[in-house]
Design a protein around this motif. Structure first.
Motif: not given
Length: 331
Positions: A315-331
């Motif tokens: 869903i996210i990568q459809h609506y936002y072009t060329g993005v990645s989903i990454e985890k914050m350090s320490g989370s």
């Protein structure tokens, strides 16, 4: 806070298999996203966000804040994957604003990172407000559902070129989403127009608004006597000058004044700038499609995709072009 494409559109969704740890050194400097060992959401050591709920600035755990945003911004009866996508969007917008990560914070408010006023960013509701709006019987089920969506995506943010994105979202696109430059003038590479054909269940897919020309004049000072324009028969008191590629109004002439359609629709309280207008007998009738600015994630579209079995990554990568989903350090 759409376009009509002819022909058949084939969408290819790419699932995110692994989410690497996010170290946004280029944006925020090393170590700034490492607050210590994460505790339970809302408790213990955690990333803190400074929130202005319209009074005294409060510091709260980022994940607790995200819960309140998701609860305020998206219907709790939406599909879990849509709620997860909204949680990541909410977290990303907060991180982008937070002073601790090099963000600008809340404009005009010393010390606050974000506001609970949706006109200044994202809405947010406290548990007491949610109990009143949902009702005491629904509250436990809805709160558990939203809490799970947030905990399942804890620490995840949307990134483009190493930076958290300006994760804009809206309710109902009613067709393809909008390019950023056609709403705010700046062309942003990840806020591109994309097909959206999954939001037809939205109660705001179509709507009608009626205003007298006197009411329009009051809301738009300096436009002149609209009734005079309407009575001449030579030109309409309100005309759409041009449209964006998606079919939304881009420029509007109101009497003797030309203005951006986005400003026009906000001044008049129209749900979207995708409208037609008819002026007759001293009244302007607007046929409106969609709700919101049309940029970024479409909430009802996200829920439609979730109903089709799509995961939050897709869903996210459809609506936002060329993005990645990454985890914050320490989370």
């Amino acid at each position: 806070m759409g376009r009509i494409f002819a022909g058949t559109v084939i969408l290819v969704f790419v699932a995110v298999v692994a989410l690497p740890a996010l170290v946004i050194g280029r944006a925020f400097g090393p170590g700034l996203l490492e607050p210590g060992q994460p505790g339970e959401i809302g408790n213990g050591p955690a990333i803190k966000v400074r929130v202005d709920p319209g009074g005294k600035v409060q510091s709260m755990a980022l994940e607790a804040y995200v819960k309140g945003v998701v609860a305020a911004e998206m219907p709790a009866n939406f599909e879990p994957e849509a709620l997860k996508a909204q949680a990541i969007v909410a977290r990303t917008l907060a991180v982008k604003k937070m002073r601790a990560f090099g963000g600008a914070g809340l404009e005009g408010d010393l010390g606050a990172d974000v506001s609970t006023d949706p006109a200044k960013g994202q809405a947010w509701r406290s548990t007491e407000e949610l109990k009143k709006s949902w009702g005491w019987l629904n509250y436990p089920t809805y709160w558990a559902k939203i809490s799970k969506a947030v905990s399942d995506t804890e620490g995840l943010v949307i990134v483009y070129d190493g930076l958290p994105i300006d994760a804009q979202f809206h309710s109902t696109s009613a067709g393809p989403t909008e390019n950023s430059e056609d709403v705010w003038s700046e062309k942003i590479p990840y806020l591109r127009s994309v097909p959206c054909d999954w939001d037809k269940e939205s109660p705001w897919y179509t709507s009608t608004a009626k205003l007298t020309l006197t009411e329009v004049e009051a809301k738009l000072p300096g436009t002149g006597a609209l009734s005079v324009y309407a009575s001449t028969g030579q030109r309409s008191a309100i005309e759409i000058v041009d449209r964006t590629p998606t079919g939304r109004a881009k420029t509007v002439r109101v009497g003797g004044k030309t203005m951006r359609a986005t400003d026009f629709r906000l001044a008049l309280g129209l749900r979207s700038s995708k409208f037609t207008v008819t002026v007759q007998n001293g009244e302007a009738v607007f046929q409106v499609r969609g709700y919101g600015h049309g940029v970024g994630l479409c909430q009802f579209g996200a829920n439609g995709l979730a109903n089709l079995g799509k995961k939050y990554q897709e869903i996210i990568q459809h609506y936002y072009t060329g993005v990645s989903i990454e985890k914050m350090s320490g989370s």
